[in-house]
Design a protein around this motif. Structure first.
Motif, mmCIF file in Angstrom:
data_model
loop_
_atom_site.group_PDB
_atom_site.id
_atom_site.type_symbol
_atom_site.label_atom_id
_atom_site.label_comp_id
_atom_site.label_asym_id
_atom_site.label_seq_id
_atom_site.Cartn_x
_atom_site.Cartn_y
_atom_site.Cartn_z
ATOM 1 N N LEU A 15 -4.967 56.441 19.056
ATOM 2 C CA LEU A 15 -3.965 55.380 19.131
ATOM 3 C C LEU A 15 -2.804 55.639 18.168
ATOM 4 C CD1 LEU A 15 -6.348 52.287 19.360
ATOM 5 C CD2 LEU A 15 -4.910 53.218 21.186
ATOM 6 N N GLY A 16 -3.113 56.138 16.974
ATOM 7 C CA GLY A 16 -2.066 56.442 15.999
ATOM 8 C C GLY A 16 -1.165 57.576 16.455
ATOM 9 N N VAL A 17 -1.752 58.598 17.046
ATOM 10 C CA VAL A 17 -0.951 59.725 17.541
ATOM 11 C C VAL A 17 -0.087 59.286 18.715
ATOM 12 C CG1 VAL A 17 -1.128 61.972 18.701
ATOM 13 C CG2 VAL A 17 -2.479 61.522 16.657
ATOM 14 N N LEU A 18 -0.616 58.437 19.596
ATOM 15 C CA LEU A 18 0.193 57.919 20.703
ATOM 16 C C LEU A 18 1.374 57.096 20.189
ATOM 17 C CD1 LEU A 18 -2.530 56.917 23.306
ATOM 18 C CD2 LEU A 18 -0.784 58.700 23.551
ATOM 19 N N SER A 19 1.143 56.290 19.168
ATOM 20 C CA SER A 19 2.237 55.523 18.567
ATOM 21 C C SER A 19 3.304 56.455 18.009
ATOM 22 C CB SER A 19 1.695 54.618 17.462
ATOM 23 O OG SER A 19 2.747 53.964 16.795
ATOM 24 N N PHE A 20 2.862 57.514 17.343
ATOM 25 C CA PHE A 20 3.789 58.501 16.787
ATOM 26 C C PHE A 20 4.606 59.169 17.890
ATOM 27 C CE2 PHE A 20 4.282 63.092 15.867
ATOM 28 C CZ PHE A 20 5.254 63.006 14.887
ATOM 29 N N ILE A 21 3.939 59.609 18.949
ATOM 30 C CA ILE A 21 4.627 60.319 20.041
ATOM 31 C C ILE A 21 5.656 59.417 20.711
ATOM 32 C CG2 ILE A 21 4.285 61.326 22.331
ATOM 33 C CD1 ILE A 21 1.621 62.465 21.242
ATOM 34 N N PHE A 22 5.259 58.176 21.031
ATOM 35 C CA PHE A 22 6.192 57.257 21.675
ATOM 36 C C PHE A 22 7.391 56.963 20.769
ATOM 37 C CE2 PHE A 22 2.580 55.701 24.454
ATOM 38 C CZ PHE A 22 3.103 56.272 25.604
ATOM 39 N N GLY A 23 7.163 56.846 19.463
ATOM 40 C CA GLY A 23 8.263 56.591 18.532
ATOM 41 C C GLY A 23 9.237 57.750 18.436
ATOM 42 N N VAL A 24 8.715 58.965 18.390
ATOM 43 C CA VAL A 24 9.579 60.148 18.303
ATOM 44 C C VAL A 24 10.373 60.332 19.595
ATOM 45 C CG1 VAL A 24 9.566 62.677 18.158
ATOM 46 C CG2 VAL A 24 8.215 61.340 16.558
#
Length: 187
Positions: A15-24
């Motif tokens: 979930l944290g990596v998905l949040s990071f990817i969507f933000g970038v």
């Protein structure tokens, strides 16, 4: 369904990596400015179709779900055994990482939501009566910074989960007897 520490850690990390990817991706897709269409005594800003607002909200949503699941996982009774919160918060390392995780989560949410909401407002309120308007967009860099803080938050939650697991093992020991120092708290 019974969770294990490995499963909860994997869910939090995903979930944290998905949040990071969507933000970038939201930061990279954000337009520099809108197109100016002038009329008589007003300016209309036409913005290109871009997924910035949707991706920004998705990033914030995955951050919120990651944080909620992390918080749940810290106090979840693994193998049917729960540990008192007082026992967890007596561990100084856990206390520090728990508070840092909360702080980075709050800052990440702020840096993700502020430009996302601003961008959405720019797109909705696109008629200006000031003829000098240059059709602005949200401040550049905030979504990317929020994305990196979201990833940092996820990593701090993972460390807090590991420290909570260590505290659980110390509390219950290998033969599942009550910890001698904390046993009076259980009564």
């Amino acid at each position: 369904m019974a969770f294990t520490i490995k499963q909860t850690s994997l869910i939090v990390a995903t979930l944290g990596v998905l949040s990071f990817i969507f933000g970038v991706v939201a930061e990279n897709k954000k337009p520099a400015s809108g197109n100016i269409i002038t009329g008589k005594n007003f300016v209309i800003c036409k913005y290109p179709d871009d997924p910035t607002v949707v991706l920004g909200y998705l990033s914030a949503a995955f951050l919120a779900v990651s944080t909620g699941f992390s918080y749940f996982a810290l106090f979840y009774p693994y193998k049917g055994k729960s540990i008192p919160q007082a026992a967890l918060f007596q561990n100084t390392g856990f206390l520090v990482f728990f508070n840092v995780a909360l702080a980075t989560t709050g800052l990440a949410a702020t840096l993700l939501l502020w430009p996302t909401i601003t961008e959405q407002l720019h797109q909705v309120r696109n008629i200006h009566h000031n003829l000098a308007t240059e059709c602005p967009t949200a401040k550049t860099g905030l979504l990317g910074g929020g994305a990196f803080l979201s990833l940092d938050s996820c990593l701090f939650w993972l460390v807090a989960l590991m420290l909570a697991d260590n505290t659980r093992e110390d509390y219950f020991g290998s033969d599942t007897k009550l910890h001698p120092v904390l046993a009076p708290m259980m009564l």
